[in-house]
Design a protein around this motif. Structure first.
Motif, PDB file in Angstrom:
ATOM      1  N   THR A   1       4.347 -15.275  -0.193  1.00  0.00           N
ATOM      2  CA  THR A   1       5.339 -14.470  -1.189  1.00  0.00           C
ATOM      3  C   THR A   1       6.162 -13.722  -0.016  1.00  0.00           C
ATOM      4  O   THR A   1       5.617 -12.864   0.573  1.00  0.00           O
ATOM      5  CB  THR A   1       4.643 -13.736  -2.058  1.00  0.00           C
ATOM      6  N   PRO A   2       7.467 -13.795  -0.077  1.00  0.00           N
ATOM      7  CA  PRO A   2       8.293 -12.728   1.105  1.00  0.00           C
ATOM      8  C   PRO A   2       8.226 -11.347   0.514  1.00  0.00           C
ATOM      9  O   PRO A   2       8.126 -11.108  -0.758  1.00  0.00           O
ATOM     10  CB  PRO A   2       9.655 -13.374   0.658  1.00  0.00           C
ATOM     11  N   LEU A   3       8.465 -10.518   1.430  1.00  0.00           N
ATOM     12  CA  LEU A   3       8.322  -9.257   1.219  1.00  0.00           C
ATOM     13  C   LEU A   3       9.800  -8.926   0.810  1.00  0.00           C
ATOM     14  O   LEU A   3      10.922  -9.351   1.352  1.00  0.00           O
ATOM     15  CB  LEU A   3       8.164  -8.423   2.642  1.00  0.00           C
ATOM     16  N   PRO A   4      10.103  -8.161  -0.418  1.00  0.00           N
ATOM     17  CA  PRO A   4      11.326  -8.282  -0.993  1.00  0.00           C
ATOM     18  C   PRO A   4      12.199  -7.236   0.120  1.00  0.00           C
ATOM     19  O   PRO A   4      11.891  -6.491   0.744  1.00  0.00           O
ATOM     20  CB  PRO A   4      11.111  -7.460  -2.197  1.00  0.00           C
ATOM     21  N   GLN A   5      13.694  -7.907  -0.027  1.00  0.00           N
ATOM     22  CA  GLN A   5      14.732  -7.186   0.591  1.00  0.00           C
ATOM     23  C   GLN A   5      14.822  -5.867   0.369  1.00  0.00           C
ATOM     24  O   GLN A   5      14.652  -5.459  -0.793  1.00  0.00           O
ATOM     25  CB  GLN A   5      15.758  -8.041   0.694  1.00  0.00           C
ATOM     26  N   GLN A   6      15.478  -4.942   1.200  1.00  0.00           N
ATOM     27  CA  GLN A   6      15.731  -3.802   0.845  1.00  0.00           C
ATOM     28  C   GLN A   6      17.159  -3.464   1.351  1.00  0.00           C
ATOM     29  O   GLN A   6      17.685  -4.153   2.057  1.00  0.00           O
ATOM     30  CB  GLN A   6      14.884  -2.612   1.454  1.00  0.00           C
ATOM     31  N   PRO A   7      18.037  -2.621   0.840  1.00  0.00           N
ATOM     32  CA  PRO A   7      17.697  -1.395  -0.055  1.00  0.00           C
ATOM     33  C   PRO A   7      17.289  -1.856  -1.567  1.00  0.00           C
ATOM     34  O   PRO A   7      17.697  -3.086  -1.906  1.00  0.00           O
ATOM     35  CB  PRO A   7      18.608  -0.459   0.018  1.00  0.00           C
TER      36      PRO A   7
ATOM     37  N   ALA B   1       8.285  -6.117 -11.437  1.00  0.00           N
ATOM     38  CA  ALA B   1       8.238  -7.645 -10.761  1.00  0.00           C
ATOM     39  C   ALA B   1       8.164  -7.436  -9.085  1.00  0.00           C
ATOM     40  O   ALA B   1       7.455  -8.148  -8.411  1.00  0.00           O
ATOM     41  CB  ALA B   1       9.497  -8.335 -11.216  1.00  0.00           C
ATOM     42  N   ARG B   2       9.067  -6.387  -8.871  1.00  0.00           N
ATOM     43  CA  ARG B   2       8.964  -5.670  -7.301  1.00  0.00           C
ATOM     44  C   ARG B   2       7.752  -5.306  -7.012  1.00  0.00           C
ATOM     45  O   ARG B   2       7.077  -5.969  -5.855  1.00  0.00           O
ATOM     46  CB  ARG B   2      10.058  -4.903  -7.253  1.00  0.00           C
ATOM     47  N   ALA B   3       7.056  -4.553  -7.555  1.00  0.00           N
ATOM     48  CA  ALA B   3       5.698  -4.051  -7.207  1.00  0.00           C
ATOM     49  C   ALA B   3       4.729  -5.300  -7.013  1.00  0.00           C
ATOM     50  O   ALA B   3       3.914  -5.258  -5.954  1.00  0.00           O
ATOM     51  CB  ALA B   3       5.311  -3.076  -8.293  1.00  0.00           C
ATOM     52  N   ALA B   4       4.786  -6.078  -8.236  1.00  0.00           N
ATOM     53  CA  ALA B   4       3.882  -7.280  -8.149  1.00  0.00           C
ATOM     54  C   ALA B   4       4.177  -8.234  -6.716  1.00  0.00           C
ATOM     55  O   ALA B   4       3.255  -8.647  -6.215  1.00  0.00           O
ATOM     56  CB  ALA B   4       4.105  -7.863  -9.394  1.00  0.00           C
ATOM     57  N   GLN B   5       5.396  -8.315  -6.367  1.00  0.00           N
ATOM     58  CA  GLN B   5       5.751  -9.059  -5.349  1.00  0.00           C
ATOM     59  C   GLN B   5       5.339  -8.481  -3.979  1.00  0.00           C
ATOM     60  O   GLN B   5       4.825  -9.051  -2.990  1.00  0.00           O
ATOM     61  CB  GLN B   5       7.163  -9.187  -5.179  1.00  0.00           C
TER      62      GLN B   5
ATOM     63  N   ARG C   1       2.818  -6.354  -3.602  1.00  0.00           N
ATOM     64  CA  ARG C   1       1.212  -6.508  -3.524  1.00  0.00           C
ATOM     65  C   ARG C   1       0.740  -7.850  -3.462  1.00  0.00           C
ATOM     66  O   ARG C   1       0.292  -7.975  -2.607  1.00  0.00           O
ATOM     67  CB  ARG C   1       0.629  -6.107  -4.997  1.00  0.00           C
ATOM     68  N   ARG C   2       1.553  -8.764  -3.831  1.00  0.00           N
ATOM     69  CA  ARG C   2       1.157 -10.217  -3.666  1.00  0.00           C
ATOM     70  C   ARG C   2       1.303 -10.609  -1.972  1.00  0.00           C
ATOM     71  O   ARG C   2       0.480 -11.211  -1.485  1.00  0.00           O
ATOM     72  CB  ARG C   2       1.769 -11.099  -4.482  1.00  0.00           C
ATOM     73  N   HIS C   3       2.513 -10.234  -1.386  1.00  0.00           N
ATOM     74  CA  HIS C   3       3.003 -10.472  -0.352  1.00  0.00           C
ATOM     75  C   HIS C   3       1.972  -9.827   0.725  1.00  0.00           C
ATOM     76  O   HIS C   3       1.273 -10.137   1.339  1.00  0.00           O
ATOM     77  CB  HIS C   3       4.231  -9.963   0.161  1.00  0.00           C
ATOM     78  N   THR C   4       1.715  -8.471   0.219  1.00  0.00           N
ATOM     79  CA  THR C   4       0.598  -7.557   1.030  1.00  0.00           C
ATOM     80  C   THR C   4      -0.968  -8.237   1.169  1.00  0.00           C
ATOM     81  O   THR C   4      -1.561  -8.441   2.160  1.00  0.00           O
ATOM     82  CB  THR C   4       0.365  -6.164   0.576  1.00  0.00           C
ATOM     83  N   ILE C   5      -1.295  -8.764  -0.008  1.00  0.00           N
ATOM     84  CA  ILE C   5      -2.749  -9.333   0.151  1.00  0.00           C
ATOM     85  C   ILE C   5      -2.608 -10.460   0.658  1.00  0.00           C
ATOM     86  O   ILE C   5      -3.883 -11.048   1.342  1.00  0.00           O
ATOM     87  CB  ILE C   5      -3.242  -9.386  -1.562  1.00  0.00           C
ATOM     88  N   GLU C   6      -1.646 -11.378   0.696  1.00  0.00           N
ATOM     89  CA  GLU C   6      -1.394 -12.686   1.476  1.00  0.00           C
ATOM     90  C   GLU C   6      -1.644 -12.498   3.022  1.00  0.00           C
ATOM     91  O   GLU C   6      -1.931 -13.223   3.498  1.00  0.00           O
ATOM     92  CB  GLU C   6      -0.188 -13.392   0.895  1.00  0.00           C
ATOM     93  N   HIS C   7      -0.855 -11.404   3.420  1.00  0.00           N
ATOM     94  CA  HIS C   7      -0.761 -10.944   4.848  1.00  0.00           C
ATOM     95  C   HIS C   7      -1.599  -9.725   5.010  1.00  0.00           C
ATOM     96  O   HIS C   7      -1.431  -9.080   6.052  1.00  0.00           O
ATOM     97  CB  HIS C   7       0.534 -10.608   5.071  1.00  0.00           C
ATOM     98  N   LEU C   8      -2.995  -9.650   4.460  1.00  0.00           N
ATOM     99  CA  LEU C   8      -3.703  -8.514   4.672  1.00  0.00           C
ATOM    100  C   LEU C   8      -4.069  -8.321   5.997  1.00  0.00           C
ATOM    101  O   LEU C   8      -4.065  -7.233   6.528  1.00  0.00           O
ATOM    102  CB  LEU C   8      -4.871  -8.728   3.669  1.00  0.00           C
ATOM    103  N   PRO C   9      -4.545  -9.508   6.838  1.00  0.00           N
ATOM    104  CA  PRO C   9      -4.619  -9.023   8.056  1.00  0.00           C
ATOM    105  C   PRO C   9      -3.514  -8.326   9.187  1.00  0.00           C
ATOM    106  O   PRO C   9      -4.091  -7.421   9.779  1.00  0.00           O
ATOM    107  CB  PRO C   9      -5.020 -10.654   8.623  1.00  0.00           C
ATOM    108  N   ARG C  10      -2.599  -8.964   9.001  1.00  0.00           N
ATOM    109  CA  ARG C  10      -1.594  -8.268   9.461  1.00  0.00           C
ATOM    110  C   ARG C  10      -1.294  -6.780   9.187  1.00  0.00           C
ATOM    111  O   ARG C  10      -1.173  -5.982  10.154  1.00  0.00           O
ATOM    112  CB  ARG C  10      -0.296  -8.855   9.211  1.00  0.00           C
ATOM    113  N   TYR C  11      -1.262  -6.574   7.948  1.00  0.00           N
ATOM    114  CA  TYR C  11      -1.006  -5.223   7.710  1.00  0.00           C
ATOM    115  C   TYR C  11      -2.311  -4.185   7.865  1.00  0.00           C
ATOM    116  O   TYR C  11      -2.094  -2.909   8.014  1.00  0.00           O
ATOM    117  CB  TYR C  11      -0.571  -4.890   6.066  1.00  0.00           C
TER     118      TYR C  11
END
Lengths: 228, 255, 463
Positions: A33-39, C48-52, C54-64
């Motif tokens: 899942t990509p990280l959403p763009q900002q702003p 939807a943004r918050a869900a995205q 969170r999903r991204h973070t959990i998928e890339h957990l080692p990096r973060y």
């Protein structure tokens, strides 16, 4: 292994076991899942051209702030009118020149309060904070969207000032009001102050049967003085 | 339009009048209705309990029955069975080389009754309804894919002015999307919890003062009507199709 | 084991006093949540943004996680790793012992409840005081929290008053204002003397090594300001990538929790006190804990790690509302608890996902759009082997019978035959397994003529 804080004066430590643990975690999936763009402009609660003073006042009032209007000339009188009588205890006062007031106005405020018999202190420790009657501080920013102020810790400002005295008077220059929480975060850049706190009103709890009680740990009464 | 009816096992067994109403209303609006007699259950009770192999067997049977039966659309009075066919059927049969595509096709042709009237037949449900008495409704939780609480409310609100159809008002329950507590096997595995939820729900329905409850889900109706009967509450439960069939003069009002 | 949960929940529904209080409190929170989200522009897009994120973070957990630890250290903090609860307790008790810390204040942290930290510290002679009002009352009454946000949702003011009179020796009052001020007074003294502050973490921001803490009372701020050592305990899933991601969550979390636009205090802590700071702890220790979470990470229910612990699903859940939190026998009750409890604490809790009608109110409430009902079904599937053999056999037989049109019809006849008709069309005592049904409601008798009979006899076009 407990890292020894004396080893590094300002730099901390990371437990090697943690580095090891992170290294063995699975890499991201191929279809990640990509990280959403900002702003995030399309998600703003308030248009930047909204009437910020009006919106801040409405939202802050709802949150439990007592909002007062003042001009640079009436400020000292307005604040003197809010405060409990001088015999209620000493005041703690943050040097205000950094934020809402210029040196001259800050001095005027101080002079007036002293003339009224207030005991002004600059201390930040127990008992200065714990036994005080009220604290007067500036703010870093205010957010109109949800009627809140932002305070930073720093050389002039103890965290305890907006927290420990029973009354907090926050002086806000109207130009410090931002529309949206996103606007404030857009201004943040490293190095960050040790402590940034957003405050939306008096300290609250509703733990006992959902009944709202103010002043459970922090100030029971909070005043926002808007200076135009 | 050629419509095959998927009546569902609970409607078939406990609420045949609702099934009959669906047939009459669909015919009223010009559909040719057929009923593939080999149909049984969609497998939802097994699926929801985590018995997916067992659910797969029933999903396969349903797909076979409706694939062999030529029709434009499959219509069902139950939104939860519709959701089972639309989502979980294809999911369960994705690995079945003979049925994966057929399951998708059946899913694509399946509609909940109200959704079908609105979307495929462009029927103005509210305009067709007529209430002779105050009415309230139960929103079935598993209808979320077919219609929202607000949509159901709109369907059940006949236009008030300039229409002969204005009648007694729709009375909103306090919490429009509160669960009745049925939940399939949950109702017998956790009878006391299910019963407490039922009691809370019935209190809310009874508080509206209406005696007629529109309930588009046989499973919820079984739970709610059973609870109301046990407590002696004077509530009657009808499927939207029955309300429509009566308003359109296709069926006699229920005794 | 399954009987245990069923019995606990059945018993819980019978405690009318507790259930009455919980129903009132949860409905009030549901209404406030709905109002608050309805008045928030772009609420669905924010979710939807918050869900995205969170999903991204959990998928890339080692990096973060790696970045977060590095930045915490760069800001002067110390990062510790606890593989499990025992190690977490050990790290914190050792820290306290090495610095001869004697009086710990705690700000509400479910993670610390998870590892029973208070008992571990007290065994080492460190006095621990909970400072969130609800948790404080739980502590002095030797009770357990029953909600992750509202710990004493199950208690009324009488019980609070009795505990405070008994433990603090104060005068009896049932006024929440008076009771709260007694607690304030008592805890102020503790805050003046404490030397160790223990908090949880709502969000850890990877790019800056910042800890975000959210409280309404201000106890979180006092806990992280007054003592000379601050220990923050966080699960590995609590990170988010950027500072600018935080406002997305801040706009949602308190609205979802109980309808506030934002909680009274949101604090961002980056490192320990700097030489130029006027107050604050000299040392900051961040204990990052796994305790079973990494096992969830690559499994079929990894989505549960997206949870931000707002408590909205508890308030929305009709099972929680009618049983209360204690029946779940976990520090994490409610729908999200029914998922993470068996995932974190093992198959002894495998029955929990079955205690749900799958109504989906939790999914509607979740600010990060976790599909809780789908995950409950998935866990039910994974634990189906633990179901009683009789149920598994019945399922087998039922699905075989129901896939045969002939047996299906015979089943209908059979049901019609065995559900005794007393002339009312209703059975008040169901036969066999239907006996559980009729403990709560009457059973409608199958129709004298099924739909398929009606169809055959009169409805079909050629009938």
């Amino acid at each position: 292994m407990t890292p020894d804080p004396a080893a590094g004066a300002s730099h901390g430590t990371v437990d090697p076991a943690f580095v090891q643990f992170v290294a063995q975690l699975q890499p991201p999936p191929a279809n990640d899942t990509p990280l959403p763009q900002q702003p995030l402009d399309e998600l703003r609660a308030l248009a930047p051209d909204s009437d910020l003073v009006q919106r801040f006042t409405a939202a802050a009032t709802e949150g439990g702030w007592q909002v007062h209007g003042a001009t640079a000339t009436t400020l000292a009188e307005v604040i003197a009118g809010i405060l409990p009588p001088p015999d209620a205890g000493h005041l703690v006062l943050e040097p205000l020149s950094a934020s809402a007031l210029d040196d001259e106005r800050a001095a005027a405020l101080q002079n007036l309060l002293t003339a009224r018999g207030y005991d002004l202190r600059r201390g930040h420790d127990d008992p200065t904070l714990f036994d005080s009657a009220a604290a007067i501080t500036g703010v870093r920013a205010a957010i109109a969207e949800n009627g809140m102020i932002v305070v930073h810790s720093g050389p002039q400002t103890a965290r305890g000032m907006s927290l420990i005295p029973p009354i907090h008077v926050a002086i806000i220059a109207t130009h410090q009001i931002m529309a949206d929480l996103f606007d404030y975060f857009a201004t943040l850049a490293p190095p960050l102050p040790t402590n940034i706190t957003f405050i939306t009103g008096p300290s609250k709890t509703a733990d006992i049967e959902g009944v709202l009680v103010t002043g459970i740990h922090g100030p029971r009464t909070v005043h926002a003085v808007l200076v135009t | 339009m050629n419509v095959a009816l998927f009546v569902t096992c609970l409607t078939d067994t406990f609420f045949p009048r609702a099934g009959e109403a669906v047939v009459r209303v669909l015919r009223h609006y010009g559909c040719q209705v057929s009923f593939p007699a080999a149909q049984t259950c969609c497998g939802q009770p097994a699926y929801n309990s985590g018995f997916h192999n067992e659910a797969r067997r029933l999903a396969a049977h349903l797909v076979d029955v409706f694939t062999a039966h030529p029709c434009d659309c499959i219509v069902t009075p139950s939104a939860s069975c519709a959701a089972m066919v639309q989502h979980h059927g294809p999911e369960l049969l994705a690995g079945d080389p003979h049925r994966a595509a057929a399951a998708q096709a059946v899913a694509g042709r399946t509609f909940e009754f109200g959704r079908f009237l609105r979307e495929r037949l462009q029927v103005d449900i509210a305009a067709a309804l007529q209430w002779r008495e105050p009415v309230t409704f139960h929103y079935p939780c598993h209808a979320r894919d077919s219609y929202s609480p607000a949509e159901l409310q709109a369907w059940l609100t006949p236009p008030l002015c300039g229409s002969t159809n204005s009648g007694a008002p729709l009375r909103l329950p306090l919490h429009v999307d509160q669960c009745c507590g049925f939940g399939g096997l949950f109702s017998v595995d956790y009878p006391e919890v299910s019963g407490a939820m039922l009691a809370e729900k019935l209190d809310g329905l009874a508080a509206t003062g209406a005696r007629l409850v529109v309930c588009n889900e046989a499973a919820c109706a079984l739970q709610l009507a059973g609870g109301a009967h046990r407590r002696g509450l004077p509530l009657r439960f009808q499927h939207l199709a029955e309300c429509l069939a009566e308003a359109l003069g296709l069926m006699e009002p229920e005794a | 084991m399954s009987g245990g949960l069923q019995d606990r929940m059945a018993a819980a529904t019978r405690d009318k006093r507790v259930i009455g209080a919980i129903r009132l409190a949860t409905w009030r929170k549901v209404e406030k949540r709905e109002t608050a989200l309805a008045s928030l522009p772009h609420a669905d897009d924010l979710r939807a943004r918050a869900a995205q994120i969170r999903r991204h973070t959990i998928e890339h957990l080692p990096r973060y996680l790696g970045q977060f630890a590095e930045r915490v250290a760069a800001a002067g903090g110390h990062v510790h790793f606890a593989a499990n609860a025992a190690v977490a307790c050990q790290i914190i008790t050792k820290l306290a012992a090495a610095r001869t810390l004697r009086l710990a204040v705690k700000s509400k942290s479910m993670t610390s409840e998870e590892i029973h930290l208070n008992a571990a510290l007290e065994a080492q002679g460190v006095q621990v005081v909970e400072t969130d009002l609800g948790e404080f009352i739980v502590q002095i009454d030797r009770d357990r929290p029953s909600h992750i946000i509202t710990p004493i949702i199950h208690k009324d003011r009488k019980q609070v008053a009795e505990a405070m009179v008994r433990e603090l020796g104060c005068e009896y009052s049932e006024d929440p204002q008076v009771l709260s001020m007694i607690a304030r007074h008592h805890l102020r003294d503790i805050f003046r003397r404490c030397d160790l502050g223990i908090s949880g973490v709502n969000f850890g921001i990877a790019e800056s090594g910042t800890l975000c803490l959210i409280t309404n009372e201000g106890n979180g701020r006092l806990t992280t300001t007054r003592p000379r050592v601050h220990v923050a305990l966080m699960g590995i899933e609590k990170v988010i990538p950027r500072l600018t991601d935080l406002p997305v969550f801040l706009k949602l979390i308190s609205r979802a929790s109980g309808g506030q636009a934002m909680s009274v205090y949101t604090t961002l802590i980056t490192g320990p006190r700097k030489p130029s700071d006027r107050d604050g702890p000299e040392e900051l220790h961040v204990v990052i804990m796994d305790n079973g979470r990494s096992g969830i990470l690559n499994g079929p229910a990894a989505e549960v790690l997206n949870c931000i612990r707002c408590g909205a699903c508890l308030n929305a859940c009709p099972v929680y509302r009618n049983t209360g939190g204690h029946a779940y026998d976990s520090v994490y009750p409610g729908p999200i608890g029914a998922l993470i409890t068996p995932l974190l604490f093992g198959p002894a809790h495998a029955e929990l996902p079955r205690a749900s009608s799958l109504c989906g109110a939790c999914k509607v409430a979740c600010p990060v759009n976790i599909d809780i009902p789908a995950l409950l079904v998935r866990l039910r599937h994974l634990s189906r082997g633990q179901q009683p053999w009789s149920k598994r056999l019945l399922m087998q037989l039922w699905s075989r019978a129901m896939s045969s049109p002939t047996l299906y019809r015979w089943g209908q006849y059979l049901l019609r035959g065995i559900v005794a008709d007393d002339g009312t069309g209703w059975a008040t005592r169901g036969p066999g397994p239907l006996g559980a049904w009729t403990t709560q409601r009457d059973l409608l008798r199958p129709a004298a003529r099924s739909f398929r009979e009606r169809w055959r006899e009169e409805l079909r076009d050629d009938a």
